[in-house]
Design a protein around this motif. Structure first.
Motif, PDB file in Angstrom:
ATOM      1  N   GLY A 187       0.286 -10.759 -11.025  1.00  0.00           N
ATOM      2  CA  GLY A 187       0.417  -9.519 -10.284  1.00  0.00           C
ATOM      3  C   GLY A 187      -0.382  -8.425 -10.942  1.00  0.00           C
ATOM      4  N   GLY A 188      -0.503  -7.333 -10.228  1.00  0.00           N
ATOM      5  CA  GLY A 188      -1.292  -6.237 -10.766  1.00  0.00           C
ATOM      6  C   GLY A 188      -1.104  -4.964  -9.982  1.00  0.00           C
ATOM      7  N   LEU A 189      -2.016  -4.056 -10.236  1.00  0.00           N
ATOM      8  CA  LEU A 189      -1.925  -2.724  -9.675  1.00  0.00           C
ATOM      9  C   LEU A 189      -3.326  -2.174  -9.449  1.00  0.00           C
ATOM     10  CD1 LEU A 189       0.348  -0.585  -9.155  1.00  0.00           C
ATOM     11  CD2 LEU A 189      -0.104   0.238 -11.451  1.00  0.00           C
ATOM     12  N   ASN A 190      -3.585  -1.675  -8.238  1.00  0.00           N
ATOM     13  CA  ASN A 190      -4.799  -0.910  -7.941  1.00  0.00           C
ATOM     14  C   ASN A 190      -4.388   0.547  -7.817  1.00  0.00           C
ATOM     15  OD1 ASN A 190      -7.068  -2.719  -7.625  1.00  0.00           O
ATOM     16  ND2 ASN A 190      -6.003  -3.546  -5.845  1.00  0.00           N
ATOM     17  N   ILE A 191      -5.077   1.416  -8.517  1.00  0.00           N
ATOM     18  CA  ILE A 191      -4.827   2.852  -8.426  1.00  0.00           C
ATOM     19  C   ILE A 191      -6.125   3.500  -7.959  1.00  0.00           C
ATOM     20  CG2 ILE A 191      -4.170   4.952  -9.653  1.00  0.00           C
ATOM     21  CD1 ILE A 191      -2.692   3.115 -11.665  1.00  0.00           C
ATOM     22  N   PHE A 192      -6.099   4.068  -6.756  1.00  0.00           N
ATOM     23  CA  PHE A 192      -7.297   4.665  -6.185  1.00  0.00           C
ATOM     24  C   PHE A 192      -7.367   6.140  -6.554  1.00  0.00           C
ATOM     25  CE2 PHE A 192      -6.759   0.843  -3.760  1.00  0.00           C
ATOM     26  CZ  PHE A 192      -8.059   0.355  -3.727  1.00  0.00           C
ATOM     27  N   PRO A 239       0.828  -1.202   0.000  1.00  0.00           N
ATOM     28  CA  PRO A 239       0.000   0.000   0.000  1.00  0.00           C
ATOM     29  C   PRO A 239       0.869   1.261   0.000  1.00  0.00           C
ATOM     30  CG  PRO A 239      -0.009  -1.000   2.168  1.00  0.00           C
ATOM     31  CD  PRO A 239       0.841  -1.863   1.290  1.00  0.00           C
ATOM     32  N   ALA A 240       1.130   1.781  -1.188  1.00  0.00           N
ATOM     33  CA  ALA A 240       1.993   2.963  -1.338  1.00  0.00           C
ATOM     34  C   ALA A 240       1.136   4.163  -1.720  1.00  0.00           C
ATOM     35  CB  ALA A 240       3.053   2.697  -2.396  1.00  0.00           C
ATOM     36  N   GLY A 241       0.422   4.721  -0.747  1.00  0.00           N
ATOM     37  CA  GLY A 241      -0.456   5.854  -1.029  1.00  0.00           C
ATOM     38  C   GLY A 241      -1.629   5.411  -1.874  1.00  0.00           C
ATOM     39  N   PRO A 242      -1.924   6.121  -2.961  1.00  0.00           N
ATOM     40  CA  PRO A 242      -3.059   5.730  -3.800  1.00  0.00           C
ATOM     41  C   PRO A 242      -2.730   4.584  -4.763  1.00  0.00           C
ATOM     42  CG  PRO A 242      -2.077   7.729  -4.653  1.00  0.00           C
ATOM     43  CD  PRO A 242      -1.354   7.410  -3.371  1.00  0.00           C
ATOM     44  N   ILE A 243      -1.478   4.156  -4.820  1.00  0.00           N
ATOM     45  CA  ILE A 243      -1.063   3.082  -5.728  1.00  0.00           C
ATOM     46  C   ILE A 243      -0.728   1.846  -4.906  1.00  0.00           C
ATOM     47  CG2 ILE A 243       0.624   2.370  -7.445  1.00  0.00           C
ATOM     48  CD1 ILE A 243       0.923   5.346  -8.164  1.00  0.00           C
ATOM     49  N   HIS A 244      -1.375   0.718  -5.247  1.00  0.00           N
ATOM     50  CA  HIS A 244      -1.199  -0.523  -4.504  1.00  0.00           C
ATOM     51  C   HIS A 244      -0.805  -1.652  -5.456  1.00  0.00           C
ATOM     52  CE1 HIS A 244      -4.061   0.764  -0.993  1.00  0.00           C
ATOM     53  NE2 HIS A 244      -3.239   1.727  -1.371  1.00  0.00           N
ATOM     54  N   PRO A 245       0.482  -1.880  -5.703  1.00  0.00           N
ATOM     55  CA  PRO A 245       0.883  -3.046  -6.489  1.00  0.00           C
ATOM     56  C   PRO A 245       0.697  -4.320  -5.657  1.00  0.00           C
ATOM     57  CG  PRO A 245       2.806  -1.764  -5.843  1.00  0.00           C
ATOM     58  CD  PRO A 245       1.602  -1.029  -5.345  1.00  0.00           C
ATOM     59  N   TYR A 246       0.444  -5.446  -6.337  1.00  0.00           N
ATOM     60  CA  TYR A 246       0.244  -6.696  -5.609  1.00  0.00           C
ATOM     61  C   TYR A 246       0.730  -7.883  -6.425  1.00  0.00           C
ATOM     62  CZ  TYR A 246      -3.947  -7.084  -8.525  1.00  0.00           C
ATOM     63  OH  TYR A 246      -4.806  -7.142  -9.583  1.00  0.00           O
ATOM     64  N   GLY A 247       1.086  -8.931  -5.705  1.00  0.00           N
ATOM     65  CA  GLY A 247       1.382 -10.234  -6.291  1.00  0.00           C
ATOM     66  C   GLY A 247       0.328 -11.202  -5.802  1.00  0.00           C
ATOM     67  N   ILE A 248       0.054 -12.218  -6.609  1.00  0.00           N
ATOM     68  CA  ILE A 248      -1.042 -13.125  -6.272  1.00  0.00           C
ATOM     69  C   ILE A 248      -0.693 -14.551  -6.685  1.00  0.00           C
ATOM     70  CG2 ILE A 248      -2.312 -12.792  -8.442  1.00  0.00           C
ATOM     71  CD1 ILE A 248      -4.835 -12.503  -6.602  1.00  0.00           C
ATOM     72  N   VAL A 249      -1.078 -15.505  -5.856  1.00  0.00           N
ATOM     73  CA  VAL A 249      -0.922 -16.923  -6.174  1.00  0.00           C
ATOM     74  C   VAL A 249      -2.157 -17.648  -5.652  1.00  0.00           C
ATOM     75  CG1 VAL A 249       0.404 -17.439  -4.078  1.00  0.00           C
ATOM     76  CG2 VAL A 249       0.611 -18.922  -6.066  1.00  0.00           C
ATOM     77  N   GLY A 250      -2.711 -18.537  -6.494  1.00  0.00           N
ATOM     78  CA  GLY A 250      -3.946 -19.192  -6.093  1.00  0.00           C
ATOM     79  C   GLY A 250      -4.100 -20.574  -6.677  1.00  0.00           C
ATOM     80  N   ILE A 251      -5.123 -21.259  -6.190  1.00  0.00           N
ATOM     81  CA  ILE A 251      -5.443 -22.606  -6.636  1.00  0.00           C
ATOM     82  C   ILE A 251      -6.959 -22.704  -6.769  1.00  0.00           C
ATOM     83  CG2 ILE A 251      -5.556 -23.542  -4.298  1.00  0.00           C
ATOM     84  CD1 ILE A 251      -4.157 -26.061  -5.468  1.00  0.00           C
ATOM     85  N   GLY A 252      -7.419 -23.537  -7.703  1.00  0.00           N
ATOM     86  CA  GLY A 252      -8.862 -23.669  -7.865  1.00  0.00           C
ATOM     87  C   GLY A 252      -9.254 -24.508  -9.064  1.00  0.00           C
ATOM     88  N   LEU A 253     -10.444 -24.254  -9.555  1.00  0.00           N
ATOM     89  CA  LEU A 253     -11.062 -25.009 -10.635  1.00  0.00           C
ATOM     90  C   LEU A 253     -10.818 -24.338 -11.979  1.00  0.00           C
ATOM     91  CD1 LEU A 253     -13.265 -27.167 -11.613  1.00  0.00           C
ATOM     92  CD2 LEU A 253     -14.884 -25.294 -11.326  1.00  0.00           C
ATOM     93  N   ILE A 254     -10.403 -25.124 -12.958  1.00  0.00           N
ATOM     94  CA  ILE A 254     -10.386 -24.692 -14.358  1.00  0.00           C
ATOM     95  C   ILE A 254     -11.265 -25.691 -15.091  1.00  0.00           C
ATOM     96  CG2 ILE A 254      -9.015 -24.324 -16.438  1.00  0.00           C
ATOM     97  CD1 ILE A 254      -6.664 -23.564 -14.658  1.00  0.00           C
ATOM     98  N   ARG A 255     -12.356 -25.205 -15.687  1.00  0.00           N
ATOM     99  CA  ARG A 255     -13.338 -26.095 -16.314  1.00  0.00           C
ATOM    100  C   ARG A 255     -13.506 -25.757 -17.791  1.00  0.00           C
ATOM    101  NH1 ARG A 255     -17.739 -29.393 -15.044  1.00  0.00           N
ATOM    102  NH2 ARG A 255     -19.507 -29.202 -16.436  1.00  0.00           N
ATOM    103  N   PRO A 256     -12.797 -26.479 -18.670  1.00  0.00           N
ATOM    104  CA  PRO A 256     -13.017 -26.278 -20.109  1.00  0.00           C
ATOM    105  C   PRO A 256     -14.260 -27.032 -20.572  1.00  0.00           C
ATOM    106  CG  PRO A 256     -11.245 -27.848 -19.760  1.00  0.00           C
ATOM    107  CD  PRO A 256     -11.692 -27.384 -18.405  1.00  0.00           C
ATOM    108  N   HIS A 257     -14.929 -26.467 -21.540  1.00  0.00           N
ATOM    109  CA  HIS A 257     -16.150 -27.058 -22.111  1.00  0.00           C
ATOM    110  C   HIS A 257     -16.034 -27.001 -23.626  1.00  0.00           C
ATOM    111  CE1 HIS A 257     -20.336 -27.453 -23.374  1.00  0.00           C
ATOM    112  NE2 HIS A 257     -20.194 -26.317 -24.008  1.00  0.00           N
TER     113      HIS A 257
END
Length: 144
Positions: free
Chosen positions: A96-101, A57-75
């Motif tokens: 990763g990404g960026l939130n800019i408030f 959380p750097a003021g109005p700019i919030h860079p982030y990294g993300i790692v997750g697990i879950g369902l991938i369902r091809p049809h």
């Protein structure tokens, strides 16, 4: 991202919470015509991921990294050959990404994630292989 030959539109929603620099997010995404548009065929990929986040959380700019697990369902459904397949696969995502408030409680968000199944999937007329793809997204962030 520059070398993508074909880009697929997708839509989804992410809901999360954060305390300090750590957070959790539940992400649901859906990409219609994921394997391409073909007459007499219907295909898509649904993803449902639970992810852990590290946010700076750097003021109005919030860079982030993300790692997750879950369902991938091809049809895939091919009407001409009467073939259909819906397969649930365990998958993971990293990115990763960026939130800019722009305002105190409203911002814009952009991120890039690599999603991949852990196991091979079996779809009609496709080889048995892991499904792997990149997804970029842009959205609106609301802070409560």
């Amino acid at each position: 991202l520059r070398v993508c030959e074909e880009k697929r539109a997708n839509f989804g929603v992410s809901v999360g919470t954060r305390r300090g620099i750590f957070g959790f997010e539940q992400d649901i995404g859906y990409a219609r015509d994921f394997f391409g548009k073909t007459p007499g065929a219907d295909n898509a990929v649904l993803t449902v991921m639970s992810s852990l986040m590290v946010v700076i959380p750097a003021g109005p700019i919030h860079p982030y990294g993300i790692v997750g697990i879950g369902l991938i369902r091809p049809h895939v459904k091919l009407d001409l050959a009467s073939l259909a397949s819906n397969e649930n696969a365990l998958g993971y995502g990293i990115g990763g990404g960026l939130n800019i408030f722009l305002l105190r409680r409203i911002g814009i968000r952009g991120d890039v994630r690599r999603l991949k199944t852990v196991n091979d999937i079996t779809l009609p007329l496709f080889s048995n292989d892991e499904l792997e793809f990149w997804r970029g997204s842009v959205g609106v962030t609301f802070r409560f």
